[in-house]
Structures are given as C-alpha cells and as structure tokens.
Design an enzyme around this catalytic site. Structure first.
Site, short mmCIF file in Angstrom:
data_model
loop_
_atom_site.label_atom_id
_atom_site.label_comp_id
_atom_site.label_asym_id
_atom_site.label_seq_id
_atom_site.Cartn_x
_atom_site.Cartn_y
_atom_site.Cartn_z
N ASP A 159 -30.43 1.67 46.12
CA ASP A 159 -31.29 2.24 45.85
C ASP A 159 -32.08 2.40 44.51
OD1 ASP A 159 -32.05 5.19 45.02
OD2 ASP A 159 -30.23 6.35 45.02
N ASP B 12 -39.50 4.19 45.89
CA ASP B 12 -38.46 4.68 45.80
C ASP B 12 -37.55 4.32 47.04
OD1 ASP B 12 -35.74 6.11 45.29
OD2 ASP B 12 -36.51 7.64 46.25
#
Length: 439
Positions: free
Chosen positions: A117, A318
């Site tokens: 992440d 992201d």
C-alpha cells in the site's frame, strides 16, 4: 472466447482451470531475489486470499466500487489537524487489499503475505491468538527469539493512534464503523527478498470486535512517507526509493514486481516532479497538467486538477484504490469526450453503480492520456474498460471522486497503472513512468 472476456474472468471470477491446484502455485514458496519482490493480485490463482464468493459480475463490480469509495473517504480525510498522526486509520486497515507480497518475520522466519500500500504508513500483522481475526495464518511472537514489544516511552508510541499502556508495553486501538481493532506496537526482524531489516516496528493485531466490516486476512506493508513506513524505517537501506509494476489481470500467474532501493532500477523512464503536500504529507503527489482523450486535449477547469498545498488538493498515485477517481468537473469533461469518440457512434450508454459509461455489444474506445510535466501516461482499452464475463457489457473504469469532503484528491489507481513501471524517488523528488509488460 475473446481476450477481453478472459480478462474479466481473471479479474472477477476465480478461474479453476488456471492452476489453483498446481503444486507450484504457492505464494509462500515464491523465490524473491536481491531487493526485488514478486507482486501478486489478491485474486491470483496462487493466492490463499482469493475470493470464494459466487457473486455475479455486476455484484462484484459494485462491491469493489463500495470498497474504493471507503478508501477514497479515508484518503481525503488525511488533512493535518484532522488526522493527528500519519498512521493508517481503521478505515484504511479494513480495505480489501489488491496486491500482495511475501515477507518473512521473526527468528526463525515466519512467512506472511502482506498487502502493498503506497498510501499507508504502518505495517501490521494478524498475530496468533487474535480474537476475531479472519486469518488462519498469523504471526506467532512466542516463536520468535527477536520479537519484543515497544515500550510506552519509545518515540514510536507517539506515532500511533490512541496509544495506551499496559505492563509498560505500547498498545493502540482503531475504530471503523461498529468494528474496533486492538494491537500491540511491536518490533522484530523482517526480511524482504534478501534484505533483513532489524527492529522493524509494526502493529501486532490481537483483537477485532464489533459487527461491522472485518479486516482482510493478510497483513499490510506501508510504503508511504510517514515515520513508521517501510521507506522511513529502512531509509539507510533503500534510500526512500522503490518502483513497482502491477501485473495485468490477464496474466496467468498475476505476477509483477516491487524493487526496493535505487539499484537495479530501470533506466528508460521519463520523470515528473514528485510533490509533497504538507496537508497530506504521506501521499505521493504529482502535477497533473491535462488529460487527452484520443488526440483531443480536454478543456478542464484548472482549479480541479491543481496541486494545492493549502487545502491538500491535487493528484496522487495510489496502489490501494482499484479504479481511478477524478473530481466531478474533470471526470464529466473527460467522460463526455470519451463518449463522443466511442465507435459505433450510436452505441447506447447505460450505467452500473458508480460507472455511468457502460455499453452493450462491442465498441471501440479511445486511449486516455494523463499529461504531466515531462511525461505522459497513456492508457489503452485494457487499462480503461471492464468487460462482463457473462454478457457483452463493458464499462469505463473511471469514476467521480467523493464530493462534500475537505478537498478533492484525484487518484490514479491500480487498474490504470497496470503494465506501467512506477518509480518513487523521494531523494531526487521525482516519479518515473514507463510502459512495461509487468507479468
């Protein structure tokens, strides 16, 4: 069967014919090399976390959209003054991860699979004895001779939300809806590929309670910019530099790569400045100048794409959001130009949840290009369109960013990043991009 149909079978329906029972299909036995880790999609045939759900294609799309929406609400909440510490909130911890890598923790090493992440700052693991954790594979602190709890007086204890002290060890609690998570702040050796990182700080989850959403079974490896992220803790080793290439869902093995550190990075990249937004200091911002649909540069309201350190607005890369989100005015301008260029011109437009540009039957679509200073990122149909496995429906996989938030963040998400090498180079203040077959 067309390639496009195969694409969505891999994306949303776990294909039993693609080696689920193959003896080598075991991520825990994956051989990583040097400072390079293999990346797998969570629905890879090799993944122990693959979905066993019998949901329809439409239901799966809507479920992913809802998970993305919750993640976007989290990303937009990361504003100084509202988020006191740059550690993943309960909302982010509870997102269904998309891409996973292998890590070995403790002495002797225990193998776990962690979600990668880029917008999270903390690592956390489900730990043995955890009450309410959905994982059948957990880290066992008692089996590691190098494990220790972080003390209440340690500076790391001030970098987690809601720290509490029991028996002089630092603990913290997170909430999400009607669920809560309790974890001990811990340290142990973590090994990524061939690299050991001693006294690595992470959250050891020991309780999940409540009737709401439960955390995903795997742990999480935060690659953001915060003090507890991998890049900060291993700064001397990796020099705040890494790159990743997310595999296409069409790939049989779903394997991409995560390269840690400045060495062995690809040379043929074009760069755009990496921006730091003090209002959302953990995220990787870029300056989006324009968007082109086909050969047409769309007329966009500049204030909707502008980088704004005062409000926290701007555009980020992201890895944890699946579908790209754009501010409403930007999305509508891009969508309208996209529709005008779809062939046949009389194709009927329908909607599915947050996707409002869907078609029945075969259509030819234009490429969409994000234009940054110094580099363009062009996305062909494979990066743009979702195709139904049980029919002829296809949808533009870009949607509107959440409204009524403190400031909008445009998010370039994982589906649109597939088969691109993305290099984050913090010391030199740049992001590198290149088209690459990642699988």
């Amino acid at each position: 069967m067309t390639t496009l149909v195969i694409f969505l079978q891999l994306l949303f329906i776990i294909p039993l014919a693609l080696g689920l029972n193959h003896p080598t299909c075991d991520l825990t036995n994956t051989q990583d090399q040097g400072s390079t880790l293999k990346i797998f999609h969570i629905d890879s045939p090799c993944s122990p976390f693959k979905s066993s759900s019998s949901l329809s294609w439409e239901a799966r799309v809507l479920k992913t959209l809802a998970q993305d929406q919750a993640r976007l609400q989290y990303l937009t909440s990361l504003v100084a003054g509202r988020s006191v510490v740059p550690v993943a909130s309960g909302r982010q911890m509870l997102q269904s991860a998309t891409y996973i890598v292998k890590a070995k923790i403790g002495t002797p090493a225990q193998t776990l699979l962690l979600a990668m992440d880029t917008s999270s700052d903390v690592a956390w693991l489900p730990c043995s004895g955890c009450v309410g954790c959905p994982s059948t594979t957990a880290f066992s602190p008692a089996k590691s001779t190098t494990y220790k709890n972080v003390s209440c007086s340690a500076p790391q204890c001030k970098q987690v939300p809601n720290p509490t002290c029991g028996s002089s060890a630092c603990s913290f609690n997170l909430t999400y809806g009607s669920s809560s998570i309790a974890a001990n702040l811990s340290q142990d050796t973590i090994r990524l590929a061939a690299d050991p990182i001693e006294a690595f700080t992470f959250g050891c989850v020991n309780k999940v309670a409540g009737g709401g959403t439960i955390p995903p079974p795997q742990g999480l490896l935060g690659l953001g910019r915060g003090p507890l992220s991998l890049m900060t803790q291993a700064q001397s080793l990796y020099q705040s530099t890494f790159s990743y290439c997310l595999p296409s869902f069409r790939s049989l093995a779903f394997s991409g790569s995560l390269r840690l550190g400045p060495t062995s990075q690809p040379l043929r990249l074009k760069y755009t400045p990496l921006l730091r937004n003090p209002r959302r200091s953990s995220l990787y911002y870029v300056n989006l100048l324009a968007i082109r649909v086909g050969n047409k540069v769309v007329d966009l309201p500049q204030e909707a794409i502008a980088f704004n350190p005062t409000t926290g607005a701007g555009t980020i890369f992201d890895s944890g959001t699946v579908y790209t989100r754009l501010a409403k005015s930007v999305y509508e301008a891009v969508r309208d130009e996209f529709r005008r260029r779809v062939k046949p011109r009389n194709a009927v437009v329908t909607s599915l949840g947050g996707f409002d540009t869907c078609y029945s039957g075969q259509v030819t679509v234009p490429a969409i290009t994000f234009m940054f200073k110094g580099v363009n990122m062009t996305m062909p149909a494979d990066n743009l369109m979702l195709h139904s496995t049980a029919g002829s429906t296809s949808c533009l996989a870009i949607a509107v960013a959440p409204e009524n938030v403190n400031s909008v963040v445009n998010v370039i998400a994982s589906m649109q990043q597939q088969n691109h090498r993305v290099l984050i180079d913090v010391p030199n203040g740049r992001i590198g991009l290149a088209r690459e077959v990642c699988s």
